[in-house]
Design a protein around this motif. Sequence first.
Motif, PDB file in Angstrom:
ATOM      1  N   ASP A  62       0.829  -1.211   0.000  1.00  0.00           N
ATOM      2  CA  ASP A  62       0.000   0.000   0.000  1.00  0.00           C
ATOM      3  C   ASP A  62       0.865   1.263   0.000  1.00  0.00           C
ATOM      4  OD1 ASP A  62      -2.682   1.097  -0.034  1.00  0.00           O
ATOM      5  OD2 ASP A  62      -2.228   1.845   1.977  1.00  0.00           O
ATOM      6  N   ARG A  65       1.988   1.798  -3.437  1.00  0.00           N
ATOM      7  CA  ARG A  65       0.897   2.387  -4.221  1.00  0.00           C
ATOM      8  C   ARG A  65       0.823   3.893  -3.992  1.00  0.00           C
ATOM      9  NH1 ARG A  65      -3.165   4.888  -2.800  1.00  0.00           N
ATOM     10  NH2 ARG A  65      -2.968   4.152  -0.673  1.00  0.00           N
ATOM     11  N   SER A  66       0.872   4.287  -2.728  1.00  0.00           N
ATOM     12  CA  SER A  66       0.679   5.707  -2.410  1.00  0.00           C
ATOM     13  C   SER A  66       1.856   6.574  -2.848  1.00  0.00           C
ATOM     14  CB  SER A  66       0.418   5.892  -0.910  1.00  0.00           C
ATOM     15  OG  SER A  66       1.557   5.577  -0.162  1.00  0.00           O
ATOM     16  N   SER A  85       3.404  -0.327 -11.683  1.00  0.00           N
ATOM     17  CA  SER A  85       3.154   0.381 -10.429  1.00  0.00           C
ATOM     18  C   SER A  85       1.831  -0.153  -9.885  1.00  0.00           C
ATOM     19  CB  SER A  85       3.081   1.896 -10.647  1.00  0.00           C
ATOM     20  OG  SER A  85       2.012   2.219 -11.509  1.00  0.00           O
ATOM     21  N   ILE A  86       1.641  -0.019  -8.588  1.00  0.00           N
ATOM     22  CA  ILE A  86       0.410  -0.502  -7.976  1.00  0.00           C
ATOM     23  C   ILE A  86      -0.651   0.585  -8.112  1.00  0.00           C
ATOM     24  CG2 ILE A  86      -0.685  -1.314  -5.855  1.00  0.00           C
ATOM     25  CD1 ILE A  86       2.060  -2.383  -4.999  1.00  0.00           C
ATOM     26  N   LYS A  87      -1.702   0.268  -8.838  1.00  0.00           N
ATOM     27  CA  LYS A  87      -2.782   1.212  -9.114  1.00  0.00           C
ATOM     28  C   LYS A  87      -3.779   1.263  -7.959  1.00  0.00           C
ATOM     29  CE  LYS A  87      -6.466   1.684 -12.527  1.00  0.00           C
ATOM     30  NZ  LYS A  87      -7.009   1.095 -13.750  1.00  0.00           N
ATOM     31  N   SER A  88      -4.080   0.090  -7.363  1.00  0.00           N
ATOM     32  CA  SER A  88      -5.022   0.071  -6.237  1.00  0.00           C
ATOM     33  C   SER A  88      -4.767  -1.146  -5.357  1.00  0.00           C
ATOM     34  CB  SER A  88      -6.471   0.073  -6.725  1.00  0.00           C
ATOM     35  OG  SER A  88      -6.769  -1.129  -7.404  1.00  0.00           O
ATOM     36  N   THR A  89      -5.142  -0.995  -4.098  1.00  0.00           N
ATOM     37  CA  THR A  89      -5.084  -2.092  -3.134  1.00  0.00           C
ATOM     38  C   THR A  89      -6.422  -2.158  -2.417  1.00  0.00           C
ATOM     39  OG1 THR A  89      -4.232  -0.669  -1.366  1.00  0.00           O
ATOM     40  CG2 THR A  89      -2.600  -1.790  -2.721  1.00  0.00           C
ATOM     41  N   LEU A 109      -4.584  -6.657  -5.326  1.00  0.00           N
ATOM     42  CA  LEU A 109      -3.678  -5.621  -5.824  1.00  0.00           C
ATOM     43  C   LEU A 109      -3.893  -5.501  -7.327  1.00  0.00           C
ATOM     44  CD1 LEU A 109      -0.324  -6.751  -4.144  1.00  0.00           C
ATOM     45  CD2 LEU A 109      -1.977  -5.116  -3.250  1.00  0.00           C
ATOM     46  N   LEU A 111      -2.086  -3.929 -10.576  1.00  0.00           N
ATOM     47  CA  LEU A 111      -0.843  -3.349 -11.071  1.00  0.00           C
ATOM     48  C   LEU A 111      -1.060  -2.825 -12.478  1.00  0.00           C
ATOM     49  CD1 LEU A 111      -0.034  -5.338  -8.779  1.00  0.00           C
ATOM     50  CD2 LEU A 111       2.065  -5.747 -10.020  1.00  0.00           C
TER      51      LEU A 111
END
Length: 135
Positions: A62, A65-66, A85-89, A109, A111
Amino acid sequence: MDTFPFNADRVSISGKADTAKKAVIGGIKPGEFTGDGGKTINISGQLLPTKIGGLTELQIADVMRSTGEVFPVMRGDGVRLGNYSIKSTSETHKELDRDGVGFVVTYRLALQQEPDETPHSLNLVSNLLSVFDIF
C-alpha cells in the motif's frame, strides 16, 4: 511472489489498445489505433495474520501504491513482464479478533504497466526484499 506469508492464489492479466476517436457527421466515430494501452495485472489472495503473518507485506504494498513506485515484475518461470506500479489495493478482514484484525484477510492488488524507460524507485530493492521476506 513468495507464497509465505504473502499468499497469492489468483493472478489475471489483461491488455488493451489505445485508439483516438474522431468526430464524423452521420455515423459512428471511427477509431485510429494510437498504440499499446499497456497491461493490468490483478493479484489476489488470502492471509492468515494471526497464524503466519502477511499484514506487514500488505502495508508495504500500500505504501508502494501511495508513493507511485515503479518496479519490475517477473513471472515465476522467469519471464519478465515489464515495469509496473500498484494502481489500487484492497483488503477485507473476516472473523475479527478482539483487536479488530481479521483471522482471515483477503486482498487484491491491481498493477498497471509503465513504460520500460520509467525510472525505478531509489528504495526499490529494500522494499521488494521487505515484501517478499528474502532477507
